[in-house]
Structures are given as structure tokens and as C-alpha cells.
Write an enzyme that holds these catalytic residues in place. Structure first.
Site, PDB file in Angstrom:
ATOM      1  CG  ASP A  59     -53.575 -16.595  24.975  1.00  0.00           C
ATOM      2  OD1 ASP A  59     -52.477 -17.044  24.600  1.00  0.00           O
ATOM      3  OD2 ASP A  59     -54.207 -17.062  25.936  1.00  0.00           O
ATOM      4  CG  HIS A 169     -56.788 -19.157  29.760  1.00  0.00           C
ATOM      5  ND1 HIS A 169     -57.330 -18.685  28.575  1.00  0.00           N
ATOM      6  CD2 HIS A 169     -55.442 -19.161  29.588  1.00  0.00           C
ATOM      7  CE1 HIS A 169     -56.337 -18.427  27.723  1.00  0.00           C
ATOM      8  NE2 HIS A 169     -55.179 -18.703  28.318  1.00  0.00           N
TER       9      HIS A 169
HETATM   10 FE    FE Z   1     -53.187 -18.593  27.375  1.00  0.00          FE
HETATM   11 ZN    ZN Z   2     -50.308 -19.945  26.840  1.00  0.00          ZN
END
Ligand code: FE
Ligand code: ZN
Length: 255
Positions: A59, A169
Site C-alpha cells: 500500500d 494513514h
Molecule cells: Fe500502510
Molecule cells: Zn505498512
């Protein structure tokens, strides 16, 4: 002037984009997905000159094949051969310049062993810390030990309090709910939680945070706090900061 823009990706990732008024060249940090980056660059008529990578997770790196093919940018990241597209491998203490600004590399193992963070000293300093430090929390320990993560977080916590924290995030509200369970009597955290709830209701990021704020509200930077120590004891920790940290991290994994 350098601005830092969040490009949302997947459910809760931010790909941070750095741009200067004076140039069409931009940099991005951790492009897990190429599509939203290309979309932004085309809309704003910009070109991608640099990619910074904090660690190997998909990601954070999934956009590399397409972006490198399309723009041939300089790719800077950790000494991990798994990430093939990296041309300049950097480690703790290295520095480089991007868009006229100097960045220093800090090794911050814990979430993964290859994890690095990028610090752009200045007023304020800019910190791109990937999945190491989040607003109100820290990354899960996929590869490192609690001791490694705690040492990494301590180094970040020691940066100047106005340092802007660009985490990868949008985990803030969930982190603050855990913080509330672990340290119920923190009024600064309660106030921040309301602010962040409002921001999310308006679909705005809760980031960047600051190092000063994290020191006040992030349980993983507050393992010497008495309330947190007692809460961790009730979950099995002995009375040391190492044990408190490991216990909080394990508790959060199942929260
Ligand atoms: Fe991540
Ligand atoms: Zn990560």
C-alpha cells in the site's frame, strides 16, 4: 513556497505530494496506487520528478511500476532489494535534496525492519514517517520487536514540537478511541477527538499532526504516564516503560 498535499488512496492511505510554486516538478511519498497520483498530476499539469519510499508494504509501493514507467522519476528509499524500482538506497544519517529542500533519513525499524522516515528540517520541520507514527497511535509490529519500535518512536518524539507529522494513514479516530480506553483522563485528547470527528464528518484529513501534540495525546509516546502504566498493568505489564509499551501495542492489536 513548498506545500504538502494529501492524495487519498485505497480506504485510508495518504500519498503526500510535495510541490513548489516555482516549478512543475513534484515529489510524492509512498505511492501505493498510481491512479490518484496521475489524476492529480494531469489535472494540475505537473510532472513527477521524485518518489520517496518509507518501507516495502504494497500500500506504499504499489504505484511504482506504473509511475516509474510513465515519468522516469528519481526513486529514493530503503536498502531493501525487494523494492526493485529504488535507484538511491538510503539509510540512517543520509541526506539528499528534493525541490530545493534538504531531507535527512532516520532508520525507524519496528513496523517493518526496512522502515525509514524522512525529515525536512526547517520552520516548521516536515516529517514523513510512513506507518511508524500515526496521530494518536503507531504502526503494528509486523517485523520488528516492541523494543525496536519504542526506540524508533522515542527518536521521533525527540524532534522539535512544531514538527509536522505526515503519517501515511487516516487512523486517527480509531487510535484516539483506544487512547481514551487506555488513558481516560486526558482532556487535551478529548478536545482533539472532537476536532478530528468534525474534520472527518467534512471528509477532511486529520493530518498533519505535530510532534508536540503527539507527546500530549499518543499513548505510545507516553509510557511513563502513571494512568497508562496502571492500565497496562491491568493487561499484564510489569512496571517498566518497555513492558508498558509492549502491552499497550498488544492490547491495541485486539482492541
Ligand atoms: Fe500502510
Ligand atoms: Zn505498512
Amino acid at each position: 513556497m513548498l506545500s504538502v498535499i494529501p492524495i487519498p488512496a485505497f480506504d485510508d492511505n495518504y500519498i503526500w505530494l510535495l510541490r513548489q510554486d516555482s516549478t512543475k516538478d513534484v515529489a510524492v511519498v509512498d505511492p501505493g496506487d498510481a491512479k490518484p497520483v496521475i489524476h492529480y498530476l494531469e489535472r494540475e499539469n505537473l510532472t513527477l520528478s521524485t518518489i520517496l519510499i518509507t518501507h516495502h508494504h504494497h500500500d506504499h509501493t504499489g504505484g511504482l511500476p506504473e509511475l516509474t514507467k510513465r515519468y522516469s522519476p528519481r526513486v529514493i528509499g530503503p536498502h531493501n532489494p525487494q523494492i526493485k524500482e529504488i535507484q538511491e538506497r538510503v539509510g540512517d544519517g543520509d541526506d539528499f535534496r528534493v525541490l530545493g529542500r534538504r531531507f535527512e533519513v532516520m532508520a525507524v525499524p519496528g513496523h517493518t525492519l526496512d522502515h525509514i522516515a524522512f525529515l525536512g528540517p526547517g520552520t516548521p520541520s516536515l516529517l514523513f514517517c510512513g506507518d511508524t507514527l500515526f496521530c494518536g497511535g503507531c504502526g503494528r509490529l509486523f517485523e520488528g520487536t516492541p523494543e525496536q519500535m519504542q526506540a524508533s518512536l522515542s527518536r521521533l518524539a525527540a524532534l522539535s514540537e512544531d514538527t509536522l507529522v505526515f503519517a501515511a494513514h487516516e487512523y486517527t479516530l480509531a487510535n484516539l478511541r483506544f487512547a481514551q480506553a487506555a488513558e481516560p483522563d486526558n482532556k487535551i485528547r478529548d478536545r482533539l477527538m472532537k476536532e478530528c470527528q468534525r474534520a472527518r464528518d467534512l471528509d477532511r484529513p486529520t493530518l498533519p499532526s505535530t510532534i508536540g501534540r503527539e507527546r500530549q495525546i499518543n499513548p505510545f509516546l507516553r509510557v511513563d504516564n502513571q494512568t497508562l502504566r496502571s492500565a497496562a498493568s491491568a493487561h499484564g505489564s510489569t512496571d517498566s516503560s518497555e513492558s508498558t509499551f509492549a502491552t499497550l501495542r498488544a492490547w491495541k492489536d485486539n482492541f
